[in-house]
Design a protein around this motif. Structure first.
Motif, short mmCIF file in Angstrom:
data_model
loop_
_atom_site.label_atom_id
_atom_site.label_comp_id
_atom_site.label_asym_id
_atom_site.label_seq_id
_atom_site.Cartn_x
_atom_site.Cartn_y
_atom_site.Cartn_z
N GLN A 4 65.18 16.84 12.51
CA GLN A 4 66.33 16.30 11.44
C GLN A 4 67.00 17.00 10.53
O GLN A 4 67.46 16.98 10.04
N ARG A 5 65.58 16.97 9.97
CA ARG A 5 66.07 18.42 8.75
C ARG A 5 67.03 19.47 8.74
O ARG A 5 67.73 19.78 7.85
N THR A 6 67.16 19.63 9.41
CA THR A 6 68.24 21.14 9.41
C THR A 6 69.95 20.80 9.81
O THR A 6 70.90 21.10 9.17
N ALA A 7 70.11 19.59 9.93
CA ALA A 7 70.93 18.40 9.78
C ALA A 7 71.27 18.34 7.94
O ALA A 7 72.50 17.76 7.23
N LEU A 8 70.54 18.61 7.13
CA LEU A 8 70.46 18.05 6.04
C LEU A 8 70.76 19.36 4.98
O LEU A 8 71.71 19.62 4.47
N PHE A 9 71.35 20.82 5.72
CA PHE A 9 71.78 21.67 4.70
C PHE A 9 72.96 22.78 6.10
O PHE A 9 71.94 22.82 6.63
N ALA A 105 59.90 26.71 -6.88
CA ALA A 105 59.56 25.78 -7.78
C ALA A 105 60.45 24.10 -7.16
O ALA A 105 59.63 23.48 -6.94
N ALA A 106 61.26 24.58 -6.18
CA ALA A 106 61.70 22.88 -5.53
C ALA A 106 60.58 23.06 -4.93
O ALA A 106 59.54 21.03 -4.94
N MET A 107 59.59 22.97 -3.93
CA MET A 107 58.71 22.82 -3.01
C MET A 107 57.25 22.27 -3.76
O MET A 107 57.00 21.23 -3.54
N ALA A 108 57.01 22.97 -5.40
CA ALA A 108 55.96 22.12 -5.45
C ALA A 108 56.23 21.78 -7.08
O ALA A 108 55.58 20.57 -7.12
N LEU A 109 57.50 21.22 -7.21
CA LEU A 109 57.77 20.30 -8.18
C LEU A 109 58.49 19.30 -7.95
O LEU A 109 57.76 17.88 -8.29
N VAL A 110 59.26 18.59 -6.34
CA VAL A 110 60.39 18.12 -6.25
C VAL A 110 59.33 16.94 -5.21
O VAL A 110 58.65 17.19 -3.70
N ILE A 132 65.81 19.96 0.85
CA ILE A 132 64.68 20.67 1.72
C ILE A 132 63.40 20.10 1.46
O ILE A 132 62.98 19.45 1.91
N ALA A 133 63.11 20.20 -0.14
CA ALA A 133 62.27 19.00 -0.28
C ALA A 133 62.23 18.19 -0.82
O ALA A 133 61.05 17.58 -1.06
N GLY A 134 62.61 17.31 0.21
CA GLY A 134 63.27 16.51 0.05
C GLY A 134 63.89 15.24 -1.19
O GLY A 134 63.86 13.99 -1.08
N GLY A 135 64.04 16.37 -1.98
CA GLY A 135 64.89 14.93 -3.01
C GLY A 135 65.86 15.47 -3.30
O GLY A 135 67.07 15.65 -1.97
N THR A 136 67.12 14.54 -4.20
CA THR A 136 67.88 14.07 -4.49
C THR A 136 69.17 14.90 -5.04
O THR A 136 68.70 14.82 -6.69
N PRO A 137 69.65 15.93 -5.05
CA PRO A 137 70.90 16.55 -6.65
C PRO A 137 71.64 15.81 -6.51
O PRO A 137 72.43 14.82 -6.40
N VAL A 138 71.76 15.23 -8.14
CA VAL A 138 72.48 14.10 -8.38
C VAL A 138 72.96 16.07 -9.87
O VAL A 138 73.16 16.75 -11.09
#
Ligand code: PLP
Length: 396
Positions: A4-9, A105-110, A132-138
């Motif tokens: 499902q992840r592949t649909a996110l980007f 950075a994204a994978m280590a922090l988010v 991809i890291a599971g976060g939400t960009p604002v």
């Protein structure tokens, strides 16, 4: 069935524009490609020399996951000089370009559900990696403030879930260079609200006078223990294809990045590491300065050609090597004539009518902008911008 992840980007918008330019050129037409996020140049002689020595010396093994220790020392010295603060090798990770530093950075922090603030228009990879890291960009809109975020807008966007803010100066795609006060305000906010700062200064050597690039940790040393500096040699030494960059960050972050990188790419390419080390050890700045002059020259030429545009204001072009055009007036006059004109329409009409490839602002979350790179060969730049100007002027 894919994850499902592949649909996110989806594939990067700038890469898609490059592909469209290549496809148009394959039909035999002369296409002038202003999509590239890179500088037209030969390879720095010292980089060549270092690479050749490594190859003939049979250098062919993995290095330590975080890169050659000697290179990390050299990068720590570089970061110390640039930030006017001491950095040590254990605060440095060598990465496969800045893109991997940002991904790390994204994978280590988010964590899933975390929010990450990103000024918009934004470089297309920032939100993709957060997602991809599971976060939400604002997104923080900056168009109304000459592409420099307003502190009030950032403050209003912070919630309990906010984990980090991405700061990219000089900015891709807008060409803005953030001033000291803005950076100081952002840093203070990060300290007060306990946010991480992901500070991407890949275009740091291309701030055009009177604009000056300021590393955020120099402006606000208090923010250092929550700042991850992302940098690379793709732009500063025109080495996009060598895939070599780095992250300078607190040791805890570097420790997590080491574990992550050990499962993704192991170490960065060993030949590229030796080549860069050779270049850095020499202390030579001539090549970098030559690129800076070349970019400044392209900028001056480009601004002069673009000054002929009738319905498009001069781009700010304070830093980097992008002109970011504002299509607002063109879009409004098209609308008055009963026609919608998106940035995608403009990019595709320029490709078809003028043989000039550009990147639509939609790739950067902005339907009003159009990005033109002025890192290409001078004569082609001149020709491409003249064609573009003539074509856009017929649309008034
Ligand atoms: N950060 C920004 C703002 C960029 O524009 C780019 C490339 O265009 C990168 C990072 C990635 O650079 P690298 O080639 O070092 O991965």
């Amino acid at each position: 069935m894919l994850a499902q992840r592949t649909a996110l980007f989806k594939s990067s918008g700038t890469a898609a524009a490059r592909t469209a330019a290549k496809a148009a050129a394959a039909s035999g037409r002369e296409i002038i490609d202003l999509t590239a996020g890179e500088i037209w140049s030969h390879t720095a002689p010292l980089v060549q020399e270092g690479a050749i020595a490594a190859i003939t010396g049979n250098v062919n093994r993995y290095t330590d996951t975080l890169g050659l220790l000697e290179l990390r020392h050299a990068l720590a010295r570089k970061t110390s000089t640039e930030t006017a603060q001491p950095w040590s090798a254990d605060e440095i990770a060598v990465t496969t370009g800045a893109k991997q530093a940002l991904f790390n950075a994204a994978m280590a922090l988010v964590d899933p559900g975390d929010e990450v603030l990103i000024p918009a228009p934004y470089w297309t990879t920032f939100p993709a990696q957060i997602i991809i890291a599971g976060g939400t960009p604002v997104f923080i809109e900056t168009r109304h403030s000459k592409f420099v975020p307003r502190l009030a807008d950032i403050t209003a966007a912070v919630t309990r879930k906010t984990k980090a803010i991405v700061i990219n100066t000089p900015n891709n795609p807008t060409g803005a260079v953030y001033d000291r006060d803005t950076l100081a305000g952002m840093a203070q906010l990060a300290v007060d609200r306990e946010l991480w700062i992901i500070f991407d200064e890949c275009y740091g050597t291309f701030a055009h006078s009177p604009h000056v690039h300021h590393p955020i940790v120099t402006v606000a040393p208090r923010a250092r223990d929550r700042t991850l500096i992302v940098n690379s040699f793709s732009k500063t030494l025109a080495l996009t294809g060598w895939r070599i960059g780095y992250l300078a960050a607190p040791k805890t972050v570097i420790g997590a990045v080491k574990a992550l990188q050990s499962h993704t790419t192991s170490s960065p390419n060993v030949i590229a590491q030796h080549a860069l080390l050779h270049h850095l050890k020499s202390g030579d700045t001539a090549f970098q300065m030559q690129l800076q002059r070349q970019v400044a020259d392209g900028r001056a030429l480009g601004l002069s050609v673009l000054s002929e545009l009738r319905s498009v204001p001069q781009p700010i072009a304070q830093g980097g090597f992008y002109f970011y055009l504002d299509l607002g007036d063109l879009q409004r006059s098209a609308k008055a004539n009963g026609r919608e004109l998106s940035a995608d329409d403009v990019a595709s009409a320029l490709l078809t009518d003028a043989g000039v490839a550009t990147v639509s602002g939609t790739a950067f979350g902005d339907p009003i902008g159009l990005r033109l790179s002025y890192g290409i060969d001078r004569d082609l730049l001149d020709k491409g911008l003249r064609r573009l100007t003539t074509t856009l002027n017929t649309w008034n």
